[in-house]
Enzyme design. Structure first.
Site, PDB file in Angstrom:
ATOM      1  N   LYS A 216      -3.952 -10.969  -6.931  1.00  0.00           N
ATOM      2  CA  LYS A 216      -5.500 -11.150  -6.316  1.00  0.00           C
ATOM      3  C   LYS A 216      -6.505 -10.343  -6.744  1.00  0.00           C
ATOM      4  O   LYS A 216      -6.286  -9.078  -7.125  1.00  0.00           O
ATOM      5  CB  LYS A 216      -5.063 -11.077  -4.693  1.00  0.00           C
ATOM      6  CG  LYS A 216      -5.871 -10.522  -3.826  1.00  0.00           C
ATOM      7  CD  LYS A 216      -5.310 -10.457  -2.369  1.00  0.00           C
ATOM      8  CE  LYS A 216      -5.569  -9.018  -2.181  1.00  0.00           C
ATOM      9  NZ  LYS A 216      -6.128  -8.619  -0.990  1.00  0.00           N
TER      10      LYS A 216
ATOM     11  N   LYS B 153     -10.233  -4.912  -4.289  1.00  0.00           N
ATOM     12  CA  LYS B 153     -11.281  -3.535  -4.433  1.00  0.00           C
ATOM     13  C   LYS B 153     -10.467  -2.593  -5.076  1.00  0.00           C
ATOM     14  O   LYS B 153     -11.079  -1.710  -5.884  1.00  0.00           O
ATOM     15  CB  LYS B 153     -11.659  -3.275  -3.404  1.00  0.00           C
ATOM     16  CG  LYS B 153     -12.594  -4.107  -2.474  1.00  0.00           C
ATOM     17  CD  LYS B 153     -12.947  -3.266  -1.098  1.00  0.00           C
ATOM     18  CE  LYS B 153     -13.296  -4.624  -0.325  1.00  0.00           C
ATOM     19  NZ  LYS B 153     -13.014  -4.126   1.476  1.00  0.00           N
TER      20      LYS B 153
ATOM     21  N   LYS C 238       0.917  -1.314  -0.082  1.00  0.00           N
ATOM     22  CA  LYS C 238       0.108   0.189  -0.077  1.00  0.00           C
ATOM     23  C   LYS C 238       0.863   1.227   0.065  1.00  0.00           C
ATOM     24  O   LYS C 238       0.567   2.317  -0.814  1.00  0.00           O
ATOM     25  CB  LYS C 238      -0.977   0.131   1.274  1.00  0.00           C
ATOM     26  CG  LYS C 238      -2.159  -0.727   1.156  1.00  0.00           C
ATOM     27  CD  LYS C 238      -3.383  -0.528   1.666  1.00  0.00           C
ATOM     28  CE  LYS C 238      -4.369  -1.421   1.497  1.00  0.00           C
ATOM     29  NZ  LYS C 238      -5.522  -1.477   2.406  1.00  0.00           N
TER      30      LYS C 238
HETATM   31  P1  AMP Z   1     -10.725  -6.698   2.364  1.00  0.00           P
HETATM   32  O1  AMP Z   1     -11.343  -6.496   0.731  1.00  0.00           O
HETATM   33  O2  AMP Z   1      -9.053  -6.501   2.285  1.00  0.00           O
HETATM   34  O3  AMP Z   1     -11.391  -5.782   3.126  1.00  0.00           O
HETATM   35  O4  AMP Z   1     -10.995  -8.018   2.451  1.00  0.00           O
HETATM   36  C1  AMP Z   1     -12.071  -8.416   3.509  1.00  0.00           C
HETATM   37  C2  AMP Z   1     -12.040 -10.213   3.448  1.00  0.00           C
HETATM   38  O5  AMP Z   1     -11.963 -10.887   2.366  1.00  0.00           O
HETATM   39  C3  AMP Z   1     -10.566 -10.500   4.110  1.00  0.00           C
HETATM   40  O6  AMP Z   1     -10.867 -11.607   4.896  1.00  0.00           O
HETATM   41  C4  AMP Z   1      -9.771 -10.666   2.989  1.00  0.00           C
HETATM   42  O7  AMP Z   1      -8.778 -11.707   3.384  1.00  0.00           O
HETATM   43  C5  AMP Z   1     -10.889 -11.448   1.990  1.00  0.00           C
HETATM   44  N1  AMP Z   1     -10.445 -11.416   0.697  1.00  0.00           N
HETATM   45  C6  AMP Z   1      -9.991 -10.103   0.042  1.00  0.00           C
HETATM   46  N2  AMP Z   1      -9.728 -10.218  -1.234  1.00  0.00           N
HETATM   47  C7  AMP Z   1      -9.742 -11.807  -1.285  1.00  0.00           C
HETATM   48  C8  AMP Z   1      -9.621 -12.447  -2.614  1.00  0.00           C
HETATM   49  N3  AMP Z   1      -9.060 -12.188  -3.867  1.00  0.00           N
HETATM   50  N4  AMP Z   1      -9.754 -13.871  -2.524  1.00  0.00           N
HETATM   51  C9  AMP Z   1     -10.101 -14.563  -1.185  1.00  0.00           C
HETATM   52  N5  AMP Z   1     -10.317 -13.601  -0.086  1.00  0.00           N
HETATM   53  C10 AMP Z   1     -10.232 -12.281  -0.197  1.00  0.00           C
END
Ligand code: AMP
Ligand code: TRP
Length: 331
Positions: A193, A196, A114
């Protein structure tokens, strides 16, 4: 006593299938298994480390709260709450910041990534101490997350251990729980990956059927024509196979395994395979999208669903914080 499960999602944008298959879907399964005492929250304080406007942030909070309910989280079965409504999180984070070695935070790959992309702030740097506080305040044993959070979980274990050895047994060391799809890859670049922050490669939970179809049909695949799981040489096809396997699970039913899918698509081309992925995903995601649209008609009711959880979380976390303050000598 049932083991405690806790997890949160940061309201920093719309949820995508990676969030769902890696985390939210598992929250619902764990809740419905009846085997755990579940806490699920919106990590809105974490969202302050990103530069959304106040209006955008408030919209994201409502959006994720709605998704929690639309996906099947139920305030009667789980403690659902909002992080900023429970002041003990920020307070314990300060205590943990004060015992956390700088080197531990400097190693965090999410921080490194980041800070390479955006202007750094101190909150972004100490984010894992707040995340640790979120978890250990509730004696959570299991934390369902995607594998990108493993390093943060490791730090949570380290800090819990460190606090315990300095001030006496207080915290449990939490463990990550992963689904069969702990890392869904980007549709635009299957070596990265789905995230968002790169909307181009995301399939969002509320994408309409035509959009799902368009995105899957144009997902980057690999050279060759065989539908085979091989993450090294066929990352695009492997990612779609994993998504398809997950999307064939309905209710509590086991889905089709990857070898079963490879057999089913032997001799078929990528176009036929992708069409099948889209055809499975559309009905798989439709109930969440439809439920979300319905809930959105009355946004006030959505936040109300979190009010009882806020109270319960304050009680549990407040008691733990009191114990901590006493142990560290704050009188
Ligand atoms: P975030 O979008 O970073 O707030 O992630 C929210 C939850 O979704 C967390 O538990 C992340 O580890 C999971 N997560 C985010 N992106 C992925 C992805 N591409 N594949 C699997 N899990 C994800
Ligand atoms: N860091 C997590 C993410 O970006 C969100 C989060 C904050 C979290 N606190 C947590 C997840 C505690 C599990 C437990 O996805």
């Amino acid at each position: 006593m049932k083991p405690i499960v806790l997890s949160g999602i940061t309201p920093s944008g719309k949820l995508h299938v990676g969030n769902y298959l890696g985390a939210l879907h598992n929250f619902v399964q764990l809740q419905n298994s009846g085997k755990y005492n579940c806490y699920f929250f919106l990590s809105d304080l974490h969202s302050l480390t990103e530069s959304a406007s106040p209006i955008e942030r408030a919209d994201h909070i409502i959006d994720i709260a709605t998704n929690y309910l639309a996906a099947g989280l139920d305030p009667k079965k789980s403690t659902l709450f909002i992080q900023s409504h429970v002041p003990a999180h920020a307070e314990l984070a300060w205590v943990l910041n004060s015992i956390c070695p700088m080197g531990e935070l400097e190693r965090m790959t999410q921080y490194k990534d980041k800070s390479a992309r955006m202007e750094t702030n101190a909150g972004l740097f100490t984010y894992p101490a707040l995340m640790t506080a979120d978890i250990i305040l509730y004696d959570a044993e299991f934390v369902p997350v995607g594998d990108d959070q493993d390093q943060h979980l490791e730090l949570a274990r380290t800090l819990a251990r460190k606090f315990n050895s300095r001030f006496g047994e207080t915290f449990i060391e939490p463990k990550a729980l992963h689904t069969a799809t702990p890392r869904v890859m980007s549709l635009a670049d299957p070596l990265k990956k789905m995230s968002k922050s790169v909307p181009n490669g995301c399939l969002f939970l509320d994408d309409e059927p035509e959009v799902i179809k368009k995105k899957i049909m144009s997902a980057v695949t690999d050279s060759g024509s065989e539908v085979k799981f091989d993450e090294a040489s066929k990352p695009g096809v492997s990612n779609l196979l994993m998504i398809l396997s997950a999307a064939t699970r309905h209710g509590g039913q086991a889905g089709k395994t990857i070898p079963e899918l490879e057999k089913e698509f032997a001799g078929k081309n990528y176009g036929q395979f992708k069409a099948a992925v889209a055809e499975s995903l559309i009905p798989y995601l439709a109930p969440i999208r439809e439920k979300k649209a319905k809930l959105m008609e009355d946004p006030k009711k959505i936040l109300k669903a979190f009010a009882t959880g806020d109270k319960k979380a304050n009680k549990v976390a407040g008691a733990k914080l009191k114990e901590v303050y006493e142990k560290v000598g704050l009188i």
